[in-house]
Design an enzyme around this catalytic site. Structure first.
Site, PDB file in Angstrom:
ATOM      1  N   TYR A  70      -0.757  15.667  12.537  1.00 15.99           N
ATOM      2  CA  TYR A  70       0.348  15.391  11.596  1.00 15.99           C
ATOM      3  C   TYR A  70       0.138  16.143  10.285  1.00 15.99           C
ATOM      4  O   TYR A  70       1.019  16.869   9.806  1.00 15.99           O
ATOM      5  CB  TYR A  70       0.454  13.888  11.321  1.00 15.99           C
ATOM      6  N   LYS A 103       2.294  19.235   8.436  1.00 14.89           N
ATOM      7  CA  LYS A 103       2.869  19.154   7.092  1.00 14.89           C
ATOM      8  C   LYS A 103       2.353  20.305   6.223  1.00 14.89           C
ATOM      9  O   LYS A 103       3.093  20.883   5.417  1.00 14.89           O
ATOM     10  CB  LYS A 103       2.543  17.801   6.439  1.00 14.89           C
ATOM     11  N   THR A 143       3.050  15.563   1.586  1.00 12.99           N
ATOM     12  CA  THR A 143       2.176  14.389   1.577  1.00 12.99           C
ATOM     13  C   THR A 143       0.792  14.743   1.039  1.00 12.99           C
ATOM     14  O   THR A 143       0.362  15.900   1.131  1.00 12.99           O
ATOM     15  CB  THR A 143       2.037  13.847   3.019  1.00 12.99           C
ATOM     16  N   ASP A 144       0.094  13.727   0.538  1.00 13.30           N
ATOM     17  CA  ASP A 144      -1.288  13.961   0.084  1.00 13.30           C
ATOM     18  C   ASP A 144      -2.220  14.324   1.233  1.00 13.30           C
ATOM     19  O   ASP A 144      -3.307  14.871   1.015  1.00 13.30           O
ATOM     20  CB  ASP A 144      -1.835  12.731  -0.676  1.00 13.30           C
ATOM     21  N   GLU A 145      -1.790  14.015   2.483  1.00 10.38           N
ATOM     22  CA  GLU A 145      -2.686  14.257   3.622  1.00 10.38           C
ATOM     23  C   GLU A 145      -2.971  15.735   3.846  1.00 10.38           C
ATOM     24  O   GLU A 145      -3.925  16.073   4.553  1.00 10.38           O
ATOM     25  CB  GLU A 145      -2.102  13.648   4.901  1.00 10.38           C
TER      26      GLU A 145
END
Ligand code: NAD
Ligand code: DAU
Length: 346
Positions: free
Chosen positions: A150, A154, A125-127
């Site tokens: 979260y 990741k 994810t971009d997060e």
């Protein structure tokens, strides 16, 4: 080609399953999903009897459950979607996030090596890049600076995947995508929450000043990108995926209000998410230049068809907004649906 899709009963994984069965006649799918609150067999109900599809109820974080899935018949590729995916839930407790997102990924990597799976695609994810200021884009070379539990889980998984490539020359690829929207998204996420609340006559809890920005991509464009990377991505590489559609949460609310014909009073500001990332935006030039992928679904079309889908599929989302989810929602937003206190997330 026999592909193991993990998390294939969730939002994006089920889109991958449906898309592969519709478009790739040579692909057989084994869908490993633990059926958490976010997993829903209804997402693939039309395919349950397809001879090219099989669901195995197992957790990627449980090696004993996973080993037979690999030992049974040779697998040509793993696509790892399985995850705890909701930031607000990770603020309540990061433990399930570490179990599935970190431990689960490591177990899959080890089993894929033991059983000689030729390629492992990890859906990230971009997060993992953290938060941007008003300018700039995340590139594949941007540093990992995750902020929520979260995002940190990741990022940890991404590092384990890259370590497997470096240490064992395992054939891995990582995709990092921006925010997805589309049908079958669990109604705890911004867009399906607002659309379904709008249909139910409930308010829209907008966090903080509503100026946080996300880069939105239709889920079908995401799974096409994953397929391109699985087939043609270079081993050991990371590919950003983005929609070139930056929108603040206010803008999303305004777009949805226009489609649903709702008054401005439906938007109710509530206390902000703890550690709320301000802005995400992707530079996705690498996947476009190397693999020729580009988004095809324009925001205006994608959001209109998505709203129409939720309007036409109340039978899908209404049961999800009862029971355990209702209790979670009450904890988040209170009885009124708008009194969310910052302490509710601590
Ligand atoms: P989701 O929460 O809708 O679905 C997750 C699925 O994984 C569910 O079916 C759940 O039952 C399953 N699952 C959870 N724990 C499991 C375990 N231990 N073993 C097996 N299955 C398990 O998530 P999503 O939004 O579809 O996201 C899928 C992936 O894409 C995640 O890895 C997420 O980090 C990533 N991602 C999501 C977005 C987005 O906007 N939703 C954007 C970029 C990347
Ligand atoms: O960027 C990719 C990520 O997008 C994925 O990795 C995550 O799995 C996925 O959940 C999503 O994370 P976000 O936190 O960006 O999505 P969410 O839908 O939870 O929130 C989107 C924005 O809307 C965010 O700025 C918070 C805000 N928000 C969200 C909810 C649920 C609100 O203002 N009100 C709400 O009720």
């Amino acid at each position: 080609m026999r592909i193991m899709v993990t998390g294939g009963l969730g939002f994006i994984g089920s889109q991958m399953v449906r898309w592969l069965l519709d478009n790739e006649p040579d692909v057989d799918i084994i869908n490993v999903d633990a059926l958490t609150y976010a997993g829903n067999p209804a997402n693939v109900a039309d395919y349950a009897d397809n001879s090219r599809y099989q669901w195995i109820h197992a957790s990627i974080a449980d090696r004993a459950q996973m080993e037979p899935c690999f030992a049974d018949k040779p697998i040509d590729a793993v696509i790892n979607f399985a995850a705890e995916s909701h930031v607000d839930r990770s603020i309540q407790s990061g433990v399930p996030f570490v179990a599935t997102n970190v431990l689960g990924t490591q177990i899959l990597l080890e089993l894929a090596r033991t059983y000689h799976v030729p390629r492992f695609l990890h859906v990230s994810t971009d997060e993992v890049y953290g938060s941007l200021g008003p300018n700039g884009l995340f590139r594949e070379t941007s540093p990992l600076q995750p902020n929520s539990p979260y995002a940190a889980s990741k990022a940890a998984a991404d590092l384990l995947v890259l370590a497997a490539a470096r240490t064992y020359q395992q054939d891995v690829v990582i995709t990092r995508c921006s925010n997805n929207y589309g049908p079958y998204q669990f109604p705890e996420k911004l867009i399906p929450l607002f659309v379904t609340n709008g249909i139910e006559g409930q308010p829209w809890p907008l966090y903080g000043d509503g100026r946080n920005v996300r880069d939105w991509l239709h889920v079908e464009d995401h799974v096409r990108a994953i397929w391109a990377v699985l087939n043609s991505g270079k081993s050991g590489q990371i590919y950003n995926i983005g929609g070139h559609t930056e929108k603040s949460n206010w803008e999303i609310a305004e777009d949805l209000r226009a489609i649903l014909g709702l008054p401005a009073s439906v938007i109710v500001p509530v206390p902000d998410r703890l550690g709320h990332d301000r802005r995400y935006a992707m530079d996705a030039q690498k996947i476009t230049k190397e693999l020729g992928w580009e988004p095809r679904i324009a925001w205006e079309d994608g959001i209109a068809s998505t709203v129409a889908w939720y309007q036409q599929h109340e039978d899908w989302w209404r049961p999800l907004k009862t029971g355990a989810y209702r209790e979670y929602y009450r904890q988040q937003y209170g009885e009124s649906g708008t009194t969310r206190a910052p302490s509710a997330s601590r």
